[in-house]
Design an enzyme around this catalytic site. Structure first.
Site, PDB file in Angstrom:
ATOM      1  N   GLY A  92     -19.521 -44.506  -3.492  1.00 47.58           N
ATOM      2  CA  GLY A  92     -21.198 -44.493  -3.390  1.00 47.58           C
ATOM      3  C   GLY A  92     -22.044 -43.527  -4.086  1.00 47.58           C
ATOM      4  O   GLY A  92     -23.071 -43.921  -4.175  1.00 47.58           O
ATOM      5  N   LYS A 150     -60.338 -50.999  19.012  1.00 46.43           N
ATOM      6  CA  LYS A 150     -60.150 -51.096  20.620  1.00 46.43           C
ATOM      7  C   LYS A 150     -61.266 -50.761  21.454  1.00 46.43           C
ATOM      8  O   LYS A 150     -61.952 -49.450  21.123  1.00 46.43           O
ATOM      9  CB  LYS A 150     -59.121 -49.947  20.905  1.00 46.43           C
ATOM     10  CG  LYS A 150     -57.532 -50.514  20.500  1.00 46.43           C
ATOM     11  CD  LYS A 150     -56.723 -49.594  21.235  1.00 46.43           C
ATOM     12  CE  LYS A 150     -55.161 -50.311  20.652  1.00 46.43           C
ATOM     13  NZ  LYS A 150     -53.991 -49.330  20.515  1.00 46.43           N
TER      14      LYS A 150
END
Ligand code: R5P
Length: 292
Positions: free
Chosen positions: A34, A190
């Site tokens: 990897g 809100k």
């Protein structure tokens, strides 16, 4: 000379073409365990101005490490004039400390990037403008909004849609696009109706029977956009499209947004994504021209 990292190959090719500059050939591969391998295949004169284009989104560590490998290789070649373009700059979301003794990952990555000989950093719609202050080198935070506006102008059936930010933090994005398109913009806010009841609604514009385009800098889980679509549908919006700069799109975000009723989801190519139909190549190329 332009060097494209593996996270921004097409974008690097596009920028090189627009600038009529050479796109460097490189070899990037992974070892069986990897770990990454990087090699520059072209000769680069020591006095060459080199631009590396590499987004550092998911997998962040891998893409960031690849950027460091490119930088270290250029340093070994005695190249000093290096600009990094990281259209999506990973680890930018923690740019300050929320709890004691947390790592400020945006600062840690800033230290690493500039310690590797970078002279100039360019990114697109950084999560916070204050990230620029974490660097001692010049950092240019470009906006993808002109490219997004152009895309809307050429592809949207309604010439005067409402450009809507899902929160106050994204209002400037909506404003920038709306001003280019000469149309309306707003954001969701809100409102506390009573101690127990909070309602989210558009700040000042009615979206009833109008086409709305929601714009945000990042879509990650999609939660913010799904919530915005729900509210807009309840308020009678005729059609809702969604556009963002950075399509982080974790897991099934596209499905969630589509199931909530979005007619389309589009994004720029700061990250590789199936919805990345809007290119920031011209924005980057035009900016690089001003630095020459
Ligand atoms: C917040 O600061 C950003 O502008 C986005 O609204 C947020 O990152 C979106 O996250 P999610 O898609 O997970 O709701």
């Amino acid at each position: 000379m332009i060097i494209g990292g593996s996270a921004s190959q097409s974008l690097a090719a596009e920028v090189a073409k627009q600038l009529d500059e050479k796109l460097c050939t490189v070899e990037i591969k992974k070892f069986p365990d990897g770990e990454k391998y990087f090699r520059i295949k072209d000769e680069i004169p020591e006095d060459e101005k080199v631009v590396i284009i590499q987004s550092t989104g998911y997998p962040q560590d891998e893409n960031m490490m690849e950027l460091f490998f490119i930088l270290d290789t250029l340093s070994d070649m005695n190249i000093e004039d290096i600009t990094v373009v990281s259209p999506y700059l990973g680890y930018s979301r923690q740019e300050r400390r929320f709890k004691e003794v947390e790592c400020i990952s945006a600062k840690a990555t800033a230290k690493l990037i500039q310690s590797m000989g970078v002279k100039h950093l360019i990114s697109i719609n950084l999560h916070e403008e204050s990230i620029c202050d974490l660097y001692d080198i010049p950092v240019d935070n470009l906006s993808a909004m002109p490219s997004i506006a152009e895309y809307i102008r050429n592809n949207h059936d309604d010439k005067k849609p409402v450009i809507l930010a899902p929160d106050k933090g994204a209002e400037n994005f909506a404003k920038e696009i709306a001003e280019i398109l000469d149309t309306d913009y707003d954001y969701l806010e809100k409102v506390r109706l009573s101690p127990e009841v909070v309602k989210t609604k558009t700040k000042s514009i009615s979206v009833e029977n109008r086409s709305v385009i929601i714009v945000d800098d990042i879509i990650s889980t999609g939660g913010t956009i799904v919530n915005a679509i729900d509210i807009l549908k309840k308020q009678g919006a005729k059609k809702v499209d969604v556009v963002c700069v950075h399509p982080v799109l974790v897991g099934d975000a596209i499905l969630k947004i589509s199931a909530a009723g979005a007619s389309s989801v589009k994004a720029t190519n700061t990250l590789i994504s199936e919805v990345a139909s809007i290119s920031v190549g011209k924005t980057i190329a035009d900016h690089l021209k001003t630095l020459q």
